[in-house]
Design a protein around this motif. Structure first.
Motif, short mmCIF file in Angstrom:
data_model
loop_
_atom_site.label_atom_id
_atom_site.label_comp_id
_atom_site.label_asym_id
_atom_site.label_seq_id
_atom_site.Cartn_x
_atom_site.Cartn_y
_atom_site.Cartn_z
N UNK A 1 -0.62 39.39 -31.65
CA UNK A 1 0.57 38.75 -31.83
C UNK A 1 1.36 41.03 -31.39
N UNK A 2 2.39 39.85 -30.98
CA UNK A 2 3.00 40.59 -30.43
C UNK A 2 3.20 42.17 -31.22
N UNK A 3 3.77 42.07 -31.95
CA UNK A 3 3.53 43.14 -32.83
C UNK A 3 2.91 44.27 -32.94
N UNK A 4 1.82 43.35 -32.35
CA UNK A 4 0.31 44.63 -32.91
C UNK A 4 -0.18 45.48 -32.12
N UNK A 5 0.78 45.69 -30.61
CA UNK A 5 0.95 46.10 -29.60
C UNK A 5 1.28 47.59 -29.70
N UNK A 6 1.94 47.42 -30.52
CA UNK A 6 3.19 48.67 -30.43
C UNK A 6 4.13 48.90 -29.61
N UNK A 7 4.57 47.83 -28.85
CA UNK A 7 5.69 48.68 -27.54
C UNK A 7 6.70 47.63 -27.55
N UNK A 8 8.11 47.82 -26.80
CA UNK A 8 9.20 47.63 -27.15
C UNK A 8 8.91 46.01 -26.61
N UNK A 9 9.66 44.60 -26.20
CA UNK A 9 10.17 43.30 -26.36
C UNK A 9 10.31 43.56 -24.50
N UNK A 10 10.79 44.97 -24.30
CA UNK A 10 11.01 45.29 -22.52
C UNK A 10 9.89 45.32 -21.77
N UNK A 11 9.15 45.84 -22.62
CA UNK A 11 7.75 46.47 -21.99
C UNK A 11 6.92 44.73 -21.99
N UNK A 12 6.54 43.80 -23.09
CA UNK A 12 5.76 43.10 -22.35
C UNK A 12 6.53 42.06 -22.04
N UNK A 13 7.82 41.99 -21.89
CA UNK A 13 8.54 41.11 -20.75
C UNK A 13 8.57 41.02 -18.99
N UNK A 14 8.32 43.05 -18.88
CA UNK A 14 7.46 43.72 -17.56
C UNK A 14 6.69 43.11 -17.46
N UNK A 15 6.05 43.13 -18.43
CA UNK A 15 3.79 42.90 -18.16
C UNK A 15 4.12 41.18 -17.81
N UNK A 16 5.34 40.54 -18.45
CA UNK A 16 4.69 39.11 -18.03
C UNK A 16 5.28 38.81 -17.11
N UNK A 17 6.54 39.06 -16.23
CA UNK A 17 7.54 38.97 -15.04
C UNK A 17 6.14 39.86 -13.42
N UNK A 18 4.54 40.68 -14.17
CA UNK A 18 4.08 41.16 -13.37
C UNK A 18 3.01 39.91 -13.41
N UNK A 19 2.77 38.72 -13.92
CA UNK A 19 2.17 37.46 -14.14
C UNK A 19 0.76 38.56 -14.41
N UNK A 20 0.27 39.29 -15.32
CA UNK A 20 -0.85 40.34 -16.08
C UNK A 20 -0.77 39.83 -18.02
N UNK A 21 0.26 39.40 -18.53
CA UNK A 21 -0.02 38.31 -19.76
C UNK A 21 1.65 37.90 -19.82
N UNK A 22 0.94 36.84 -20.64
CA UNK A 22 1.71 35.45 -21.05
C UNK A 22 2.02 35.07 -22.45
N UNK A 23 2.97 34.97 -22.68
CA UNK A 23 3.62 35.00 -23.96
C UNK A 23 3.39 33.69 -25.10
N UNK A 24 3.40 33.66 -25.91
CA UNK A 24 3.21 32.61 -26.52
C UNK A 24 3.60 32.65 -27.59
N UNK A 25 4.95 31.68 -28.14
CA UNK A 25 5.71 32.02 -29.54
C UNK A 25 4.77 30.43 -30.55
N UNK A 26 4.89 31.04 -31.01
CA UNK A 26 3.51 29.87 -32.64
C UNK A 26 3.98 30.37 -33.69
N UNK A 27 4.31 28.95 -34.60
CA UNK A 27 4.94 28.84 -36.19
C UNK A 27 3.90 29.49 -37.21
N UNK A 28 4.17 30.63 -37.87
CA UNK A 28 4.24 31.46 -39.03
C UNK A 28 2.76 30.70 -39.59
N UNK A 29 2.24 30.66 -40.48
CA UNK A 29 1.36 29.90 -41.09
C UNK A 29 1.08 30.85 -42.05
N UNK A 30 1.24 30.28 -43.36
CA UNK A 30 1.27 30.76 -44.95
C UNK A 30 -0.49 31.58 -44.68
#
Length: 783
Positions: free
Chosen positions: A199-228
């Motif tokens: 979960x992105x929230x577990x990394x404790x950084x802003x969405x801008x930091x994650x976006x920069x790492x995605x643009x660098x080709x180090x991270x990928x982001x996947x949006x999944x439905x929250x499961x009960x």
């Protein structure tokens, strides 16, 4: 209704599941399976179930049994109970299968982070980390991901602070060689090419930091439905966050008495004076049940009380606290419902009346705070259930215990305790030994004769307000009517503004210059002249909170004054602003309706004023004395809750009234003895059961014809137990006229049989086409 089940569908169908059915020629609906059987119905054409909506049940067995009880006891169709219980997003309808499914709840999308496919080896990962040597926040985010994904050795820590996170073990430039396995299972049992999502929230950084790492080709982001019940839903780590409050000796004794009471009875009534610290006892009992893995339901009478309580509960129980009330969005209500349905225990549900209808598997304890409050009774629409009584039934169905708490218990609960049905536990001391407030009666008639009255305030109250302000203390004033004045009258001809759809006068709201109906919501601008005679002499009569605020501003121009009522707290933000300002001491005087009478704990309030006690005492209801005592004791209890004794000033024209004498002495037992004796003499609850029957129709003449005919048939069966027909004080609401009956049923008689007879007699009336449009509204245990 009964529907046919296809043989292919039968193995996967269970009670409690949502299924789609077609009603009429075009409309599709989702309902819940209450029973599976092989008994053919009386009608020949049986429609089939179209499809199963969910893979799992949408209602627990305990819920279904509770709904059945509510339907039977409160004389309400089971479908209406289901509609009240399910959040809007779980009640599907549409003109096609697809449209019906689209109308429902959609789980929120949760962003997850994984390694980009380009980072497929240890060497590529080290190259990526080297490229972040100057971007320390991005570097820390990558290492945090590696630790939480199981690539790095060491115990994981769910804390969000950088110092306590797994990445703190591996600062920039200090990642050890050889610790990242390549092509072999890591701690989590995976290889680089199968890097898990975190979960992105577990990394404790802003969405801008994650976006920069995605643009660098180090991270990928996947949006999944929250499961009960998934790891991304409500956190459940740790039963308690802050240390539990230390109980005083009297609180500890009450706590032990409650635990002892639960050993022999299912329900305990805690009678604790205002400011005695009942909430601290609740917290200890909740912590005990949560630690054992059970769910706890904590019910409050009003949404207004939840803000302070929720903040406090989350301080002790963190994300175990789940909030449920009508001001949540439809999607959020559905999300909470699904989360609780999948719960394995360990949740503290804080909610108002409707929370008793939630799915609560593993329910262990129900706490009903301010159990005497009539807002626990659903009165406006079916099912007209009493949430306090329903909670007791729910707890019994789940094998849980119920704790009812109040400084002024209802006569019904107190009578049950006296009879031994409930265990009674008393808490007679205020927290820290502070004395109960001193209560002073101020005679409004005498003050008027002596010229000691200014505006709506007697000299005694004004003197006490001034004294409190000089000492830097705060004041709360209670007036049980919002608006500027209850009605506007022409001084020339006597015309009054009335609602066109209800037989009630319109309340004047000076803030926006409007006349408003507090029954149907109709509003219109205040006319400049009398519509009847044309005179320019329209006068506001009586007073509400708005007029009190204006008058006080003239008398105390240097004081900061605010008011809390339905007009100023229409939004959660408005409510929080008013309460926060008063709590921080930025407001000197707070004026309010019943919203200020309970639940609040303001340490600097030294004076409470009750401006018109006569309205409470003279209300035409057999509960008027009880409710007047409860309300005055509750609002008076806001004064002097810390180091010094507070003062309560009650303005009244009846200073010798026995209820006021009981308020002055704080003698609940004397009030209860008097009220119970009166009710026993005239056969009112708790010595009987009441069923209110209201007939409703737009044609007044037709309605009364139906009422007289219905009344004759009722009287032949019930005799003198029946009162009515009669017109209520407000006999037309939203364009429909009302006629009421009241049926008394002795405790030794069968209420279920009486309800069966009532339903049959009304069906007989309905068979006459002339009265088919007349509506019957039954209200069992009316408040």
């Amino acid at each position: 209704m009964t529907f046919a089940v296809d043989e292919a569908m039968r193995p996967g169908l269970r009670t409690g599941m949502r299924v789609m059915v077609q009603l009429g020629a075009r409309k599709f609906y989702a309902g819940i399976v209450s029973r599976l059987h092989d008994e053919p119905p009386a009608y020949k054409t049986i429609k089939p179930i179209v499809r199963i909506v969910d893979e799992r049940e949408a209602a627990t067995p305990e819920q279904l049994r509770l709904w059945e009880w509510i339907s039977s006891y409160y004389m309400c169709p089971p479908g209406m109970v289901m509609r009240a219980a399910l959040p809007a997003k779980l009640k599907l309808d549409g003109y096609s299968e697809d449209e019906t499914l689209r109308s429902g709840y959609r789980a929120p999308l949760v962003p997850y982070i994984g390694l980009h496919p380009a980072v497929g080896s240890e060497e590529q990962l080290h190259v990526a980390l080297d490229s972040l040597s100057r971007a320390r926040t991005q570097h820390r985010a990558v290492v945090e991901y590696l630790a939480r994904a199981g690539f790095l050795p060491g115990e994981e820590d769910d804390s969000r602070s950088p110092e306590a996170s797994p990445a703190a073990q591996y600062p920039a430039g200090d990642l050890p060689d050889g610790e990242i396995p390549v092509g072999t299972p890591g701690k989590g049992g995976f290889a680089f090419g199968e890097a898990p999502l975190v979960p992105r929230a577990a990394l404790g950084v802003s969405s801008a930091v994650i976006r920069a790492l995605v643009e660098r080709g180090i991270f990928r982001q996947v949006d999944l439905e929250r499961q009960p019940g998934g790891e991304d839903s409500f956190a459940v780590e740790g039963a308690v966050i802050a240390p539990l409050p230390v109980l005083t000796d009297s609180q500890q004794q009450a706590y032990e008495a409650i635990r002892s009471g639960f050993a022999g009875k299912e329900v305990v009534l805690l009678h604790g004076v205002t400011g005695s610290g009942k909430t601290e006892i609740y917290i200890h009992l909740m912590a005990e049940r949560l630690a054992a893995g059970g769910n706890v339901l904590y019910m409050l009478p009003e949404i207004a009380l939840t803000a302070q309580l929720i903040e406090r509960m989350r301080g002790y129980f963190g994300d175990r606290v789940v909030v449920y009330h009508s001001r949540l969005s439809d999607n959020r209500r559905a999300e909470v419902y699904r989360e609780l349905l999948a719960s394995q225990g360990g949740r503290l549900v804080v909610g108002v009346r409707s929370s008793v209808l939630l799915p609560l598997p593993h329910l262990s304890l129900v706490v009903v705070d301010e159990e005497h409050e009539n807002s626990f009774k659903q009165a406006d629409s079916a099912p007209r259930y009493q949430a306090r009584d329903t909670a007791v039934v729910l707890a019994g169905l789940c094998g849980a215990k119920t704790l009812l708490g109040s400084a002024t218990p209802s006569m019904e609960s107190y009578y049950n305790a006296l009879c031994g049905k409930y265990v009674l536990v008393a808490l007679t001391e205020r927290y820290s030994g502070v004395s109960l407030p001193q209560v002073l009666l101020s005679d409004t008639l005498r003050a008027a004769r002596r010229g000691e009255k200014r505006s709506h305030f007697n000299k005694l109250l004004l003197d006490r307000i001034e004294e409190a302000l000089v000492r830097g203390r705060q004041v709360m004033l209670f007036q049980n009517r919002r608006g500027f004045s209850p009605f506007v009258e022409c001084g020339n001809c006597g015309w009054t503004a009335s609602c066109p759809d209800c037989n009630v006068t319109l309340t004047y709201h000076k803030s926006d210059g409007s006349l408003r109906c507090h029954y149907c919501g109709y509003h219109t601008p205040l006319p400049p002249r009398c519509p009847s005679c044309g005179a320019d002499d329209l006068q506001p009569r009586g007073f509400g909170t708005e007029k009190i605020e204006e008058a006080l501003a003239e008398i105390f121009p240097d004081a900061v004054i605010d008011r809390l009522d339905a007009d100023t707290s229409r939004t959660a933000h408005g409510y929080r602003r008013i309460i926060s300002a008063f709590e921080r001491g930025q407001t000197d005087i707070l004026i309010g309706t019943q919203m200020i009478t309970k639940g609040f704990d303001f340490g600097n309030v030294s004076l409470v004023g009750i401006l018109n006690a006569d309205n409470l005492l003279n209300y035409p209801d057999f509960r008027a004395g009880e409710r007047a005592f409860q309300l005055m004791m509750q609002v008076g209890g806001r004064a002097g809750r810390r180091s010094e004794q507070g003062t309560v000033v009650i303005q009244t024209g009846q200073p010798s009234h026995p209820v006021l004498a009981q308020v002055c002495s704080g003698d609940y037992e004397a009030m209860a003895r008097m009220q119970l004796a009166e009710r026993q003499s005239f056969l009112y609850p708790p010595y009987c059961r009441l069923i209110s029957l209201t007939l409703r129709h737009r044609d007044r003449t037709l309605l009364w014809e139906a009422a007289n005919r219905f009344g004759d048939s009722l009287r032949r069966v019930f005799g003198r137990r029946l009162l009515g027909p009669e017109a209520p004080p407000v006999d037309r609401i939203r364009g429909q006229y009302l006629v009421r009956f009241l049926l008394k049923i002795e405790k030794q008689s069968s209420a279920a049989e009486a309800k069966r007879l009532l339903a049959g007699l009304f069906d007989t009336l309905h068979r006459d086409k002339a009265y088919r449009a007349v509506e019957l509204i039954p209200d069992v245990d009316p408040q």
